[in-house]
Scaffold this active site. Structure first.
Site, PDB file in Angstrom:
ATOM      1  N   TYR A  51      -3.670   1.459   7.472  1.00 53.42           N
ATOM      2  CA  TYR A  51      -4.157   2.603   6.699  1.00 53.42           C
ATOM      3  C   TYR A  51      -4.553   3.694   7.682  1.00 53.42           C
ATOM      4  CZ  TYR A  51      -7.293   5.379   3.712  1.00 53.42           C
ATOM      5  OH  TYR A  51      -7.911   6.389   3.032  1.00 53.42           O
ATOM      6  N   TYR A  80       2.713   6.812  -0.939  1.00 48.79           N
ATOM      7  CA  TYR A  80       1.325   6.525  -0.545  1.00 48.79           C
ATOM      8  C   TYR A  80       0.822   5.326  -1.343  1.00 48.79           C
ATOM      9  CZ  TYR A  80      -3.258   7.878   1.320  1.00 48.79           C
ATOM     10  OH  TYR A  80      -4.447   7.933   2.006  1.00 48.79           O
TER      11      TYR A  80
END
Lengths: 325, 390
Positions: free
Chosen positions: B344, B294
């Protein structure tokens, strides 16, 4: 919960006023000009006062005064500092009290009393000297304008050693009412803009914010086992006790980590500003802004001391300023 | 107790385009991604009996079911904590399938995070409610510490202090992600790589983070189809077997602001996830050929490499500087370009890339992929997956 005005303010004000009253009379700067006819002529013309005893030498000669005298009500005029003369005037015992009130939101001012006593007429050529003493501080009082303090002082004018006149002057320094105080509507709020970044407060955290409002940095302490904890919570993680109090921290700390916020803009804040995780000698950490210091000078390990900032009429935040190690 | 390992699989992946302005509602994005994932798996809406999403998603399961023609649902669940939910949705789906609560579960995430509500903008309401989260935020928001970049920057500064890492060390992560994205036609930054000099010259967001340390803001949606491994073998695609799935929260956990623990240089919650993943899968760091880490902000990519055991504490900057996370490195990280480069979508697009790597269909395919590690949001309670070839 509403967070009130800094509760230490009243005591600090009262103490300052007591000191200033005890200090007595403070002599100001001597008048820029002696009492003079041109100034009298302008003043009487503006006031519409045609009494010849003030401006006509012959008529004055023939009067009971035997010559020109100044109108008694002009007494303040002779020692006024002028448009740019405030600095030359020097400090008076009243200034500190008024400044403290201003800094704490009592920004409104209205004169309520002005009582002048003239011991004798003054004549052209006399050069007057004022002297000021603080005589009373009363409040806080609820008034129609808002909560305020009455500040009373006395000015005496001297010609040489002789007191020629004096004046009692009283103002109300008040906290202008906000729109909310007035229950909506009305004029735009004259008070401070409400600070937009408010903490949520509940029964588990109220002690901290009440402490901040009193100038105390409170750290939760378990009454059963003594453990200090920040941020606080309702149950001691060490012993499960819900019996809790707080310790007042020394107010010292050092930067454990920090950031300099540049973007995006934050409501209620001017960028750049510094936020730090502060390590306290008591063993807990707390987050706050580092102030009174350029961001470029902040670093990990920097010694800090707590300071308090009034963000609006209701909220005081503990913050951190550099400290000599 | 029977293990979850190997009993379920990701059988389909789907996504919308990734943009800055989708021009359509978030519910429409969700529906499009769900259809795409079902088409990919060779299933129809009537095959679906479970839906899982993030608590932050604005599209309720029932609304997505209505739009897509999914009928009866026997399982629906939400996973909390922002982007930390990503792999958690797959864990919940896998648990539901493994226990028989559902047969086919779709996980989805859809938002207009750029053209709608932008997570990077300060929201004065964060500290407003005396809920546990509002009270937690109230120790920070009044001081203007209220954006994800600022929350992460506070950890990053301490990390730099502890290990001598620099802004350039963070920048190398961004450069690698943009290099990977440059070769990915689905990436917003397709054909737009950056240099370390450009990273250094980009404006400060919150020191020590530059603009190019921050992931982009995107509109889009991703959906995943989870079913039993056995059933997946009969479907259109080769299954990406869920070898391990875990959630994790650490002691003293907060949302992005766990500053009160003894140490601020690690991600203990990711440590919880990592230990459970390795244990469940019976694998270790040397057994994965690529990782989806991440990357909403560059510093936590370094921390994850350490926390998951790919290198020692404080060694990630050397690992990265030595090319370790590049396509041809020791551990290619985010071949799709990650959230810094591709889009994102709150970590969900990374899971889709892991599935492609298992299938061998990625545009930046790593050779000989058997196992892929995937992580979810960092700084929050989080989750992770290990997907494997059947």
């Amino acid at each position: 919960m509403t967070i009130a005005t800094d509760p230490t303010l009243h005591d600090r004000l009262a103490a300052l006023a007591e000191r200033q009253i005890a200090a007595g009379e403070s002599v100001g700067a001597v008048a820029a000009d002696p009492v003079n006819v041109p100034m009298i002529r302008h003043w009487t013309a503006a006031m519409g006062d045609a009494n010849p005893v003030y401006t006509d030498p012959a008529a004055a000669e023939a009067s009971t005064h035997g010559g020109i005298v100044a109108p008694p009500a002009m007494i303040q005029v002779w020692t006024m500092p002028g448009v740019n003369g405030r600095a030359r005037q020097g400090a008076t015992p009243v200034d500190g009290v008024l400044a403290m009130l201003d800094e704490n939101g009592y920004t409104g001012v209205v004169a309520t009393n002005c009582e002048q006593t003239y011991h004798r007429y003054v004549r052209p050529g006399e050069r007057l000297v004022p002297a000021t003493r603080l005589t009373a501080l009363a409040g806080p009082k609820k008034t129609a304008l808002g909560e305020g303090y009455f500040v009373t002082w006395n000015v005496a004018w001297y010609s040489g050693e002789e007191q020629v006149a004096e004046m009692l002057f009283r103002v109300l320094k008040f906290r202008p009412r906000t729109r909310r105080d007035r229950g909506g509507g009305g004029e735009p709020a004259a008070g401070r803009e409400p600070y937009p970044l408010r903490p949520a407060v509940n029964r588990d955290t109220a002690f901290f914010w009440e402490g901040a409002a009193r100038g105390e940095l409170r750290i939760q302490r378990c009454t059963a086992c003594g453990e200090l904890r920040h941020p606080p919570g309702p149950v001691c993680p060490s012993c499960r006790s819900t019996d809790r109090g707080y310790a007042v921290a020394s107010g010292e700390g050092e930067v454990y980590s920090y950031v300099v916020h540049h973007n995006p803009p934050v409501p209620g804040r001017r960028t750049p500003f510094v936020v730090a995780v502060v390590q306290l000698p008591e063993g807990v950490r707390i987050v706050g802004n580092v102030v009174d210091c350029p961001p470029s000078e902040v670093g990990i390990g920097m010694p800090l001391r707590v300071t308090y900032r009034q963000m609006d009429d209701d909220l005081i935040l503990p913050m951190w300023a550099p400290r000599e190690p | 107790m029977s293990s979850l390992s190997g009993r379920t699989a990701v059988a389909g992946i789907g996504a919308t385009e990734f943009s800055k302005q989708s021009g359509r509602s978030e519910l429409q994005l969700a529906a499009e991604a769900v259809f795409a994932a079902l088409d990919d798996a060779g299933l129809s809406p009537s095959d679906v009996d479970g839906l899982v999403t993030y608590t932050q998603d604005v599209n309720q399961e029932i609304a997505v079911a209505r739009e897509t023609g999914i009928g009866d649902l026997s399982f629906f669940s939400r996973v909390h904590y922002g982007g930390g939910a990503a792999c958690g949705t797959v864990l919940h789906a896998a648990m539901a399938v493994a226990t028989g609560a559902a047969e086919t579960v779709v996980c989805y995430r859809a938002f207009n995070e750029r053209s709608g509500r932008r997570f990077g903008q300060p929201d004065a309401r964060l500290g407003g409610e005396p809920s546990s989260q509002g009270l937690e935020m109230s120790w920070h928001v009044p001081y203007g510490l209220m954006t994800p970049a600022a929350w992460v920057a506070m950890f990053a500064r301490r990390y730099m202090h502890a290990y001598g890492a620099t802004s350039e060390d963070f920048g190398r992560v961004a450069v690698a992600m943009r290099r990977h994205a440059a070769a990915n036609p689905a990436a917003w930054f397709h054909k737009r790589p950056i240099t370390l000099e450009e990273h250094q010259a980009s404006k400060w967001i919150v020191e020590p983070l530059h603009l190019l340390d921050c992931c982009q803001e995107s509109d889009g949606a991703v959906a995943l189809v989870v079913t039993s491994a056995e059933r997946a073998r009969d479907l259109r695609r080769s299954p990406a077997v869920i070898r391990a799935a875990a959630q994790g929260s650490g002691a003293g956990q907060m949302m992005m602001t766990s500053y009160y623990r003894d140490d601020m240089t690690g991600l203990p919650e990711m440590g919880v996830v990592g230990r459970r993943l390795w244990e469940q899968a019976g694998l270790g760091p040397s057994d994965v050929q690529t990782a989806i880490l991440y990357d909403h902000f560059t510093p936590f990519v370094l921390t994850q490499l350490e926390e998951l055991g790919f290198c020692g504490r404080g060694e990630a900057r050397d690992y990265v500087a030595g090319g370790g996370i590049e396509i041809d490195g020791r551990l290619p990280v985010n071949p799709h370009g990650g959230q810094l480069g591709e889009a994102y979508i709150h970590g969900m697009n990374g899971i889709a890339e892991a599935v492609r790597q298992i299938r061998g269909t990625s545009v930046n395919q790593i050779a000989g992929v058997h196992n892929v590690l995937v992580t979810a949001g960092t700084g929050v309670p989080t989750s992770g997956l290990i997907l494997s070839r059947d």
